[in-house]
Design a protein around this motif. Sequence first.
Motif, PDB file in Angstrom:
ATOM      1  N   LYS A  11       0.820  -1.209   0.000  1.00 65.55           N
ATOM      2  CA  LYS A  11       0.000   0.000   0.000  1.00 65.55           C
ATOM      3  C   LYS A  11       0.862   1.271   0.000  1.00 65.55           C
ATOM      4  N   VAL A  14       2.110   4.710   3.493  1.00 62.61           N
ATOM      5  CA  VAL A  14       2.032   4.193   4.864  1.00 62.61           C
ATOM      6  C   VAL A  14       3.251   4.584   5.705  1.00 62.61           C
ATOM      7  N   GLY A  15       4.308   5.083   5.065  1.00 65.74           N
ATOM      8  CA  GLY A  15       5.479   5.504   5.826  1.00 65.74           C
ATOM      9  C   GLY A  15       6.772   4.792   5.441  1.00 65.74           C
ATOM     10  N   THR A  17       9.075   5.652   3.086  1.00 67.96           N
ATOM     11  CA  THR A  17      10.198   6.568   2.903  1.00 67.96           C
ATOM     12  C   THR A  17      10.628   7.162   4.244  1.00 67.96           C
ATOM     13  N   THR A  18       9.646   7.529   5.071  1.00 70.63           N
ATOM     14  CA  THR A  18       9.938   8.002   6.424  1.00 70.63           C
ATOM     15  C   THR A  18      10.777   6.955   7.163  1.00 70.63           C
ATOM     16  N   ARG A 181       2.229   4.969  12.310  1.00 71.76           N
ATOM     17  CA  ARG A 181       1.071   5.855  12.465  1.00 71.76           C
ATOM     18  C   ARG A 181       0.075   5.261  13.449  1.00 71.76           C
ATOM     19  N   ILE A 210       5.521   2.586  15.623  1.00 72.84           N
ATOM     20  CA  ILE A 210       5.827   4.010  15.564  1.00 72.84           C
ATOM     21  C   ILE A 210       4.525   4.780  15.747  1.00 72.84           C
ATOM     22  N   PRO A 211       4.441   5.597  16.799  1.00 72.69           N
ATOM     23  CA  PRO A 211       3.187   6.321  17.009  1.00 72.69           C
ATOM     24  C   PRO A 211       2.971   7.403  15.953  1.00 72.69           C
ATOM     25  N   GLU A 212       1.711   7.733  15.738  1.00 73.62           N
ATOM     26  CA  GLU A 212       1.360   8.893  14.924  1.00 73.62           C
ATOM     27  C   GLU A 212       1.938  10.117  15.619  1.00 73.62           C
ATOM     28  N   VAL A 216       6.930  13.812  12.717  1.00 76.20           N
ATOM     29  CA  VAL A 216       7.302  13.232  11.425  1.00 76.20           C
ATOM     30  C   VAL A 216       7.162  14.269  10.316  1.00 76.20           C
ATOM     31  N   LEU A 217       6.072  15.017  10.377  1.00 77.90           N
ATOM     32  CA  LEU A 217       5.844  16.049   9.364  1.00 77.90           C
ATOM     33  C   LEU A 217       6.899  17.151   9.487  1.00 77.90           C
ATOM     34  N   SER A 220      10.159  15.901   8.000  1.00 72.77           N
ATOM     35  CA  SER A 220      10.306  15.851   6.547  1.00 72.77           C
ATOM     36  C   SER A 220      10.335  17.263   5.968  1.00 72.77           C
TER      37      SER A 220
HETATM   38  N1  LIG Z   1       4.452   8.104  12.352  1.00 74.90           N
HETATM   39  C1  LIG Z   1       3.874   9.052  11.584  1.00 74.90           C
HETATM   40  N2  LIG Z   1       3.140  10.061  12.138  1.00 74.90           N
HETATM   41  C2  LIG Z   1       2.560  11.005  11.366  1.00 74.90           C
HETATM   42  N3  LIG Z   1       2.669  11.063  10.043  1.00 74.90           N
HETATM   43  C3  LIG Z   1       3.383  10.116   9.420  1.00 74.90           C
HETATM   44  C4  LIG Z   1       4.035   9.058  10.146  1.00 74.90           C
HETATM   45  N4  LIG Z   1       4.684   8.256   9.252  1.00 74.90           N
HETATM   46  C5  LIG Z   1       4.454   8.788   8.035  1.00 74.90           C
HETATM   47  N5  LIG Z   1       3.693   9.899   8.114  1.00 74.90           N
HETATM   48  C6  LIG Z   1       3.236  10.765   7.005  1.00 74.90           C
HETATM   49  O1  LIG Z   1       2.583   9.965   6.047  1.00 74.90           O
HETATM   50  C7  LIG Z   1       2.840  10.420   4.740  1.00 74.90           C
HETATM   51  C8  LIG Z   1       3.419   9.305   3.890  1.00 74.90           C
HETATM   52  O2  LIG Z   1       4.681   8.916   4.408  1.00 74.90           O
HETATM   53  P1  LIG Z   1       5.813   8.341   3.465  1.00 74.90           P
HETATM   54  O3  LIG Z   1       6.092   9.246   2.311  1.00 74.90           O
HETATM   55  O4  LIG Z   1       6.955   7.939   4.324  1.00 74.90           O
HETATM   56  O5  LIG Z   1       5.056   7.053   2.936  1.00 74.90           O
HETATM   57  P2  LIG Z   1       5.468   6.065   1.753  1.00 74.90           P
HETATM   58  O6  LIG Z   1       4.986   4.719   2.170  1.00 74.90           O
HETATM   59  O7  LIG Z   1       6.905   6.199   1.426  1.00 74.90           O
HETATM   60  O8  LIG Z   1       4.596   6.632   0.548  1.00 74.90           O
HETATM   61  P3  LIG Z   1       4.685   6.183  -1.003  1.00 74.90           P
HETATM   62  O9  LIG Z   1       3.957   4.880  -1.077  1.00 74.90           O
HETATM   63  O10 LIG Z   1       3.978   7.284  -1.707  1.00 74.90           O
HETATM   64  O11 LIG Z   1       6.137   6.050  -1.331  1.00 74.90           O
HETATM   65  C9  LIG Z   1       3.791  11.587   4.881  1.00 74.90           C
HETATM   66  O12 LIG Z   1       3.055  12.773   4.815  1.00 74.90           O
HETATM   67  C10 LIG Z   1       4.383  11.401   6.258  1.00 74.90           C
HETATM   68  O13 LIG Z   1       4.759  12.614   6.831  1.00 74.90           O
END
Ligand SMILES: Nc1ncnc2c1ncn2[C@@H]1O[C@H](COP(=O)(O)OP(=O)(O)OP(=O)(O)O)[C@@H](O)[C@H]1O
Lengths: 271, 221
Positions: A11, A14-15, A17-18, A181, A210-212, A216-217, A220
């Motif tokens: 999906k 979901v996070g 890249t973070t 999240r 990892i908590p919301e 994180v915002l 980034s």
């Molecule tokens: N623990 C968290 N708390 C709050 N926001 C989060 C958290 N982890 C991720 N996010 C937010 O969720 C969004 C998506 O995160 P990220 O880009 O890491 O996802 P991704 O899985 O790499 O996405 P893609 O599938 O598009 O590559 C971003 O706006 C990020 O800031």
Amino acid sequence: MAKVIVVTSGKGGVGKTTTSAAISTGLALRGFKTVVIDFDVGLRNLDLIMGCERRVVYDFVNVIMGDANLNQALIKDKQLENLFILPASQTRDKDALTQEGVEKVLNELKASFDFIVCDSPAGIERGAHLAMYFADEAIVVTNPEVSSVRDSDRMLGLLSSKSRRAETGQSPVKEHLLLTRYSPERVERGEMLSVEDVQEILSIPLLGVIPESQAVLNASNSGRPVILDAESTAGQAYADAVARFLGENVDHRFLTAEKKGFLKRLFGSVA
Amino acid sequence: MFPLSVLYLMDADLEAFAAQLAERVELAPQFFRNNPVIVDLSQRSAGSPLDYATLYRLIKRFSMVPVGLRGGSENEKAAAAQAGFNILNDAKPGSERKAAEPPPPPAPRPTVNPTLVVDQAVRSGHQIYARGGDLVVLAPVNPGAEILADGNIHVYAPLRGRALAGVSGNTNARIFSDSLEAELISIAGRYQLSEDLPSSTTRKRVAIRLLDDKLHYDVLG
Ligand SMILES: Nc1ncnc2c1ncn2[C@@H]1O[C@H](COP(=O)(O)OP(=O)(O)OP(=O)(O)O)[C@@H](O)[C@H]1O
Ligand SMILES: [Mg+2]
């Protein structure tokens, strides 16, 4: 021996890249020579999260096509001596990544790095397949909701059947669940799946929760991986996850909602 | 509960096929919804090759469940398998196309295929088919996964996906599970979706069989 780690999910959003940014930074902080590769050709944003977007000259595809060598394309992190970023191309189309090309780059990186972290694109198509194909370990990033769990389950099936380790009959890709999240309040209100719900379906070891977190915002936006924000819950949870990844025994935190007042003082944090 | 339908393809014209299908589905939409179907190629006139991927999507588009395909040549079957179809035993005896093979040894052959045993979780998007025999799964079958057998199905773990036993028509086939949480249960084409499963069986150890042509659930102690 260098280890290839894929950060994947099925999906989108979901996070991954973070997580790739946090885990690779965490491994580098622990003294391991680490490179993080952006496999999301066309949508690169790992360089933004890592705060090196203005220093991108060559990218992953340039190296595969032979337009540049690895040393020209690798970007050294500003703060951490042993952290490098291999950015994705923003302009090339996805077919520029080939299995042979990826393998060649990974083999070259293996000679000088301890960890190679692959930030997978969403989906289960070519880019995601190439990101996971050569992996030794997989961090499966999952949000506590049904569709994300379903996609992670699908990804785990692919890891155990379509990775090179599976195809060549080697020991399987080592799988880790990273729940991101996570909001204990919403779990308590029944709006989100709990850690137990997710684990019951996916049944792989839990690397971390990892908590919301607003941090994180902020991270980034400022191009500093959240793990460097030691004040934040998310940063601490990622640091714990890195410790567990390296084999340390660390209790899980941030699993229960903040309880204010008398009960909290009496029992402390139950997590 | 509806029986398994068989779609006989006469030629490779999928547009005409789609139009005919649309007509039928319009007549009885509820009948076709989630109806398991088998595609049969045995009556198809030889001609241009079929686009199996499109056919597969077409069936899904009409909310039917493509259970399998039978009756084609080996090449056709290989192409169909690529597109996601389960390849079923041909309905008519003698239609096997293995002319060049040496005569089979005279020794008596067992009439059942060996049981297929799976000891890893069957995950979303995966499909396992025990052709001609039983299927035993020792790990969870997750939502979005599908397991099929010509014989019985045993799941010694939670069954959360779809389970179809007796898919070639064996009405004596049974399904067993340690914890019934399935999305769909089917025996010889008689099927029920999760919302129709008796609530008394939820998360219970159950044995399922056909009784008077209906699915019958026994909760095991
Ligand atoms: N623990 C968290 N708390 C709050 N926001 C989060 C958290 N982890 C991720 N996010 C937010 O969720 C969004 C998506 O995160 P990220 O880009 O890491 O996802 P991704 O899985 O790499 O996405 P893609 O599938 O598009 O590559 C971003 O706006 C990020 O800031
Ligand atoms: Mg990403």
